[in-house]
Enzyme design. Structure first.
Site, PDB file in Angstrom:
ATOM      1  N   LYS A 115       0.901  -1.439   0.307  1.00  0.00           N
ATOM      2  CA  LYS A 115       0.175  -0.159   0.129  1.00  0.00           C
ATOM      3  C   LYS A 115       1.074   1.348  -0.008  1.00  0.00           C
ATOM      4  O   LYS A 115       0.450   2.187  -0.185  1.00  0.00           O
ATOM      5  CB  LYS A 115      -1.240   0.205   0.771  1.00  0.00           C
ATOM      6  CG  LYS A 115      -1.981  -1.049   0.974  1.00  0.00           C
ATOM      7  CD  LYS A 115      -2.849  -0.767   2.558  1.00  0.00           C
ATOM      8  CE  LYS A 115      -4.440  -1.460   1.874  1.00  0.00           C
ATOM      9  NZ  LYS A 115      -3.398  -3.209   2.109  1.00  0.00           N
ATOM     10  N   GLU A 199      -3.273   6.599   8.317  1.00  0.00           N
ATOM     11  CA  GLU A 199      -3.859   7.776   7.676  1.00  0.00           C
ATOM     12  C   GLU A 199      -5.396   8.283   9.004  1.00  0.00           C
ATOM     13  O   GLU A 199      -5.580   7.288   9.469  1.00  0.00           O
ATOM     14  CB  GLU A 199      -3.895   6.804   6.436  1.00  0.00           C
ATOM     15  CG  GLU A 199      -5.494   6.043   6.539  1.00  0.00           C
ATOM     16  CD  GLU A 199      -5.141   5.090   4.669  1.00  0.00           C
ATOM     17  OE1 GLU A 199      -4.474   5.372   3.840  1.00  0.00           O
ATOM     18  OE2 GLU A 199      -6.968   4.772   4.738  1.00  0.00           O
ATOM     19  N   HIS A 234     -15.020  -5.929   6.851  1.00  0.00           N
ATOM     20  CA  HIS A 234     -14.023  -5.340   5.571  1.00  0.00           C
ATOM     21  C   HIS A 234     -14.414  -5.911   4.310  1.00  0.00           C
ATOM     22  O   HIS A 234     -13.262  -6.080   3.652  1.00  0.00           O
ATOM     23  CB  HIS A 234     -12.585  -5.531   6.615  1.00  0.00           C
ATOM     24  CG  HIS A 234     -12.277  -4.486   7.336  1.00  0.00           C
ATOM     25  ND1 HIS A 234     -12.504  -2.990   7.051  1.00  0.00           N
ATOM     26  CD2 HIS A 234     -12.458  -4.464   8.804  1.00  0.00           C
ATOM     27  CE1 HIS A 234     -12.942  -2.516   8.531  1.00  0.00           C
ATOM     28  NE2 HIS A 234     -12.613  -3.315   9.634  1.00  0.00           N
ATOM     29  N   ARG A 291      -5.455  -7.816 -10.394  1.00  0.00           N
ATOM     30  CA  ARG A 291      -6.213  -8.952 -10.809  1.00  0.00           C
ATOM     31  C   ARG A 291      -7.437  -9.148 -11.246  1.00  0.00           C
ATOM     32  O   ARG A 291      -8.152  -7.923 -10.979  1.00  0.00           O
ATOM     33  CB  ARG A 291      -6.354 -10.513  -9.748  1.00  0.00           C
ATOM     34  CG  ARG A 291      -6.139  -9.425  -8.488  1.00  0.00           C
ATOM     35  CD  ARG A 291      -7.048 -10.430  -6.995  1.00  0.00           C
ATOM     36  NE  ARG A 291      -6.742 -10.025  -5.933  1.00  0.00           N
ATOM     37  CZ  ARG A 291      -8.723  -9.398  -5.472  1.00  0.00           C
ATOM     38  NH1 ARG A 291      -9.362  -9.546  -6.500  1.00  0.00           N
ATOM     39  NH2 ARG A 291      -8.060  -9.384  -3.974  1.00  0.00           N
TER      40      ARG A 291
END
Length: 480
Positions: A115, A199, A234, A291
């Site tokens: 990330k 974040e 999630h 993908r």
């Protein structure tokens, strides 16, 4: 390309093979001992057992899969999703073996697999990002200082991960240290890498992703968006295309941003750029999945394109014969992931024997399926049985058709997410389009669902009894 090996199992293996067959390409299935009699094995032209039931002894054995491909003179390997699909070393090894990897180049997989590296790669392209630190971190005190500067609430995320592992929302400074320690521990055990980044936590976010397709001739297209905000732990359960809230202007801006992300890593093939959309319709780059996505069928339904066919053509070095201006959104599509999970017990996996397994059929209904009646649902893999997709001229039509299709989908022997799908489709927040990623937390109540299911069972029993009594009356009529 005359022969493709599909390095996967279940519904996605069959999905890829269906397109290969349509293109006149032979297929090879690989399977574990647990999947010996699975539908994907029967569907393929050739099938090879590659190991024992645990994926670490079968579907994750890249070298073994390449060995089989070479023995059978395979031209290309399609990884599906999950397993080795985002493993840069596997993609590289496939290419080294002289076989075409039907997916992006290993460099793009590496960049977007982290990330932090992904955020670093897109910095120069002026793509909006959530405020946060731009380095991986394991030092708790240093992280705490950064969190205070960003301002609470903040989100701790595993740098190497996904699927909600190593992810923690921290609302207050006093909770930071224990949550940070838990996130590091979870990330270490799940990915072998405890580094995390921090974040700003976006309140009321919607999860919107853009499908991109890039060829080796410099063409990159965005195939519009998918709304993936209905999630549990999630992970997505219900997806749709297009989103109910995007304006044409925001759609274009997000699409153009996604194309820039693909450019930033010299992308090839099918990929998905994920964004968070806040309550003011500001969007922020989240990550890129290198993908084909589980939810790709909803994009196929609204664009009329076969994404697997495009993947294969691009892998063969062909130039895409469509341009951005040729693409339009037609109708609306929904997808429900049919997991063998118990929605009445916190979505716990529900393994067992499929005593009854009957799929719905009809116009506007598509089922990408990996199971059949009489099979056992193995404990070793992701518990997804199938994907139920409905298509209508309008969102309302697609929702109503989904409710009908769920009612016609018969499963006995394991619990599934089908009743949860009905709950979502009948809920006012979903129907109105006014929902976010907290839908389950805000509205879902297992007890309410159980009551709803009991009522439906009572109504069905009453109708059956009434029909039985009517039939008996007919039988008693004297012969004229």
């Amino acid at each position: 390309m005359k022969k493709i090996l599909v390095a996967n199992r279940g519904e996605i293996a069959i999905r890829v093979m269906q397109t290969a067959k349509k293109m006149g390409i032979k297929t090879v299935a690989v399977f574990s001992t647990a999947d010996r009699n699975a539908p994907h094995v029967k569907f393929a032209d050739e099938a090879v057992c590659i190991g024992e039931a645990p994926s670490s002894q079968s579907y994750l054995l890249g070298d073994k899969i390449i060995e089989v491909a070479k023995e059978l003179n395979v031209d290309g390997i399609h990884p599906g999703y999950g397993f080795l699909s985002e493993n840069a070393n596997f993609a590289e090894a496939v290419e080294r073996a002289g076989i075409t990897f039907i997916g992006p180049r290993s460099k793009a997989i590496k960049i977007m697999g982290s990330k932090l590296a992904a955020k670093d790669a897109v910095k120069a392209y002026d793509i909006p990002m959530v405020p946060g630190i731009d380095e991986a971190i394991t030092d708790v005190e240093k992280a705490k200082k950064a969190a205070v500067e960003i301002g609470f609430p903040i989100l701790i995320k595993a740098s190497a991960g996904g699927g909600g592992k190593g992810m923690r929302v921290v609302n207050e400074e006093k909770d930071f240290v224990p949550q940070m320690e838990r996130a590091i521990s979870e990330a270490t055990s799940a990915f072998g890498d405890g580094s995390v980044f921090i974040e700003k936590y976006v309140g009321s976010p919607r999860h919107i992703e853009i499908q991109v397709m890039a060829d080796s001739h410099g063409n990159i297209l965005y195939l519009f968006e998918r709304e993936c905000s209905i999630q549990r732990r999630h992970q997505k359960v219900v997806e749709e295309a297009p989103s109910a809230v995007l304006t044409p202007e925001i759609r274009q801006k997000m699409g153009e941003a996604a194309v820039k992300v693909a450019k930033a890593c010299d992308y090839l093939g099918a990929g998905t750029v994920e964004f968070l959309l806040d309550e003011n319709k500001n969007f922020y780059f989240l990550e890129m999945n290198t993908r084909l996505q589980v939810e790709h069928p909803v994009t196929e339904m609204i664009t009329g394109l076969d994404l697997v066919e495009l993947q294969i053509k691009i892998a063969r070095g062909e130039k895409m014969d469509i341009k951005q201006e040729d693409l339009t959104i037609k109708g609306h599509a929904l997808e429900l992931r049919v997991y063998a999970e118990d929605p009445l017990n916190d979505f716990a996996p529900s393994v067992g024997h499929l005593d009854v397994y009957q799929l719905p059929v009809g116009e506007g209904i598509r089922v990408d399926n990996g199971f059949e009646q009489g099979m056992d649902v193995p404990i070793y893999y992701d518990p997804m049985l199938a994907k139920l997709i409905t298509y209508g001229k309008t969102r309302e039509e697609a929702i109503e058709l989904m409710i009908e299709a769920i009612a016609d989908y018969k499963v006995e022997g394991v619990s599934t997410t089908l009743p949860f799908g009905t709950f979502v489709c009948e809920h006012e927040a979903f129907r109105s389009g006014d929902f976010d990623t907290h839908f389950v937390k805000k509205y879902y109540d297992a007890e309410k669902l159980k009551g709803q299911m009991d009522t439906e069972a009572e109504i069905a029993a009453y109708i059956a009894l009434k029909q039985y009594l009517e039939d008996r009356k007919v039988l008693r009529l004297p012969i004229q």
